[in-house]
Design an enzyme around this catalytic site. Structure first.
Site, PDB file in Angstrom:
ATOM      1  N   ASP B 248       0.836  -1.198   0.000  1.00 23.44           N
ATOM      2  CA  ASP B 248       0.000   0.000   0.000  1.00 23.44           C
ATOM      3  C   ASP B 248       0.867   1.242   0.000  1.00 23.44           C
ATOM      4  O   ASP B 248       0.555   2.237  -0.638  1.00 23.44           O
ATOM      5  CB  ASP B 248      -0.959  -0.008   1.181  1.00 23.44           C
ATOM      6  N   ARG B 249       1.950   1.198   0.747  1.00 23.04           N
ATOM      7  CA  ARG B 249       2.890   2.316   0.761  1.00 23.04           C
ATOM      8  C   ARG B 249       4.247   1.791   1.199  1.00 23.04           C
ATOM      9  O   ARG B 249       4.336   1.014   2.147  1.00 23.04           O
ATOM     10  CB  ARG B 249       2.408   3.414   1.721  1.00 23.04           C
TER      11      ARG B 249
END
Lengths: 353, 353
Positions: B248-249
């Protein structure tokens, strides 16, 4: 609040908590005879190897109490053996009912051979023997709880309250009452040393979320449910002090077969420097098996993974792997194996045999 | 068989696979305008940050193609910006739609300032820009797939076929198509180097069993579903060669936020001496964030853990912990971070910025 009693027995009256209705409803059903017990075991109203044996034996005690003593001890023993043989067929792989039946048949033979005992006395002795199983199992579990709790408190002497993770259901719903791993947690709670217990969902059959969570809520033990995927994150975030699990079978070297997911928790505990304990009655240790390699692992139906009730939760056509158990190598059981005889390092079991 | 296309776009016609109906039914629904897209995103018919942005932008392209060009470029740009602002509100935390809107507004400003472009040409340029997102994302994913597959094959040069484990859904159902981690698996399969992919259920929202399993069955990629609790047992039993997950990050130092359970798989992979890879577009790397400690972790509703549809699967009253994500420290990403620019060691990201 008193410990949840899933098996209630009083003066020839037997009732069990219908686990099929959990967590929606907490309903007790009466067991009037061995046929009722057979059906309850078969339908999984009661589960967990010790609980199955105890419900089976108590249902026989219920029948024997109502029964007028037969004419001869031979006739009595034939009747008892027939009913035990029948009970064993309710869940043929559950070894505890089998062992309990063997022990009872042995007692019958002794009573038959003992000329100073009449048939009415023999019947009473058999009933007492069967009824004692409930109290004995609870006493063993309480001893496991005390030994485990004091070992964990000793190893965490500087801490006021402890955070414990557990897996599957090892409580009142799997034993005669109190429980093994969950019994240790109960003892910590009673000693006001429990900060929080983290119980895993225990996919695919959800024994953690359905059964353990039910017991913990019922007894107001401070508890948090996590998914199996969250164990490592929880260990790190909440600084878990110990992981305690039950056992289906322990090999002579301490390798332990238990609910699938146990091995994973042991690896994660080790990498987070958290003590990992197995709690089980000494009778779970199979000294005939040198190590975990010889323990067969049952594969269970794929439908447990693909459906929840009638709701499909997995894509149609996907292949599944659904082992019921896994084996945790002894070296990962860093806290020890907690039994009613004490807490032992895995390689120290044999001398206490 | 062709790769599953969850977003179909052709000459101003947009259709998306309704993920709410998976795995029961594979149904495409038309998107005629930005209102349709907003509702589909809000209702989670489409999910996954890249997929959300692409569906939003394509819905605007559909509208603009049908629209008679306004009188002025200013009027055109005001209209485009209004619709983009509206689309961003469909899922305010999904950063990709926000970034896509910013890029499109920047283009509008450039076109307005450019006196050699008339309003019809400006409209065409905006449509082309929006439509290009789909092809660009797929091209990036295919590059991720190729880089990842060749790195894994190089590191397992002596093996004929590989066994890969993955988590959550990172395929056609989360991206414009092809996928990130699942894209690498697709590339291995295309290269005839895939023996089997083991996909985790990914509790509590079951993206693995519902979505990844669906894609794998759809494309006839050899696959086995396991519960999250079975990951370690599967690693040991099946001798998994690599674990590949999405992101996601990613922080500047390589620490990676991804679906809850990722950290646990990384710990287990390390202890089983299995390479652990993260696959993500380079745009997922946030060089503003030095490490994973500064990534906030969203807590999600407890009902995801306590119910499946209308069926209660956890005891009433139990407290739950339901983090959506966890952070995997860079040192556990032993295989590397696979991007469209190549495969990098976590500490080698910055020079390629």
């Amino acid at each position: 609040m008193a410990t949840l009693q899933a098996i209630k027995y009083n003066d020839g009256q037997l009732e069990i908590l219908d686990q099929l209705l959990l967590p929606e409803s907490c309903t007790f059903v009466p067991i009037w005879n061995v046929e009722d017990a057979w059906a309850a075991i078969r339908e999984m109203k009661v589960r967990g190897a010790p609980a199955i044996a105890i419900v089976g034996c108590l249902s026989l005690a219920v029948e024997l109490r109502k029964l007028a003593a037969p004419e001869t001890k031979e006739e009595l023993c034939r009747l008892v053996q027939e009913k035990l043989d029948y009970l064993v067929t309710s869940r043929p792989t559950a070894v505890n009912m089998h062992l309990a039946a063997e022990a009872c048949v042995k007692l019958c033979t002794q009573l038959t051979d003992n000329t100073s005992v009449n048939v009415a006395e023999a019947k009473d002795d058999i009933v007492k023997h069967l009824e004692a199983m409930l109290a004995n199992d609870i006493a063993d579990n309480r001893a496991i709880g005390e030994h485990g709790a004091s070992d964990i408190m000793k190893k965490n002497a500087t801490k006021d309250k402890l955070r414990i993770m557990t897996h599957c259901n090892t409580g009142s719903l799997a034993t005669a009452g109190y429980g093994t791993a969950l019994g240790v947690i109960r003892s910590l709670h009673t000693a006001s040393k429990l900060d929080q217990v983290y119980c895993t969902e225990t996919r695919p059959y959800n024994q953690g979320s359905r059964l353990t969570a039910f017991e913990l809520v019922y007894e107001k033990i401070p508890a948090t449910l996590v998914c199996d995927s969250m164990a490592a994150a929880a260990m790190k975030q909440f600084k878990i002090d110990a992981v305690i699990v039950g056992a289906d079978r322990v090999a002579a070297n301490g390798d332990t077969a238990n609910k699938i997911g146990t091995y994973q928790l042991a690896v994660l505990a080790k990498s987070h420097d958290i003590l990992f304990y197995v709690a089980a009655p000494f009778s779970s240790i199979d000294f005939q098996i040198p190590n975990g390699h010889s323990i067969p692992i049952e594969e269970r139906p794929h439908s447990e993974m693909t459906h929840t009730g009638s709701i499909r939760t997995a894509a149609a056509g996907i292949n599944c792997w659904n082992p019921g158990f896994d084996v945790t190598p002894a070296e990962l059981i860093t806290g020890g194996i907690i039994t009613e005889k004490g807490v032992f390092k895995p390689d120290q079991l044999a001398p206490h045999q």
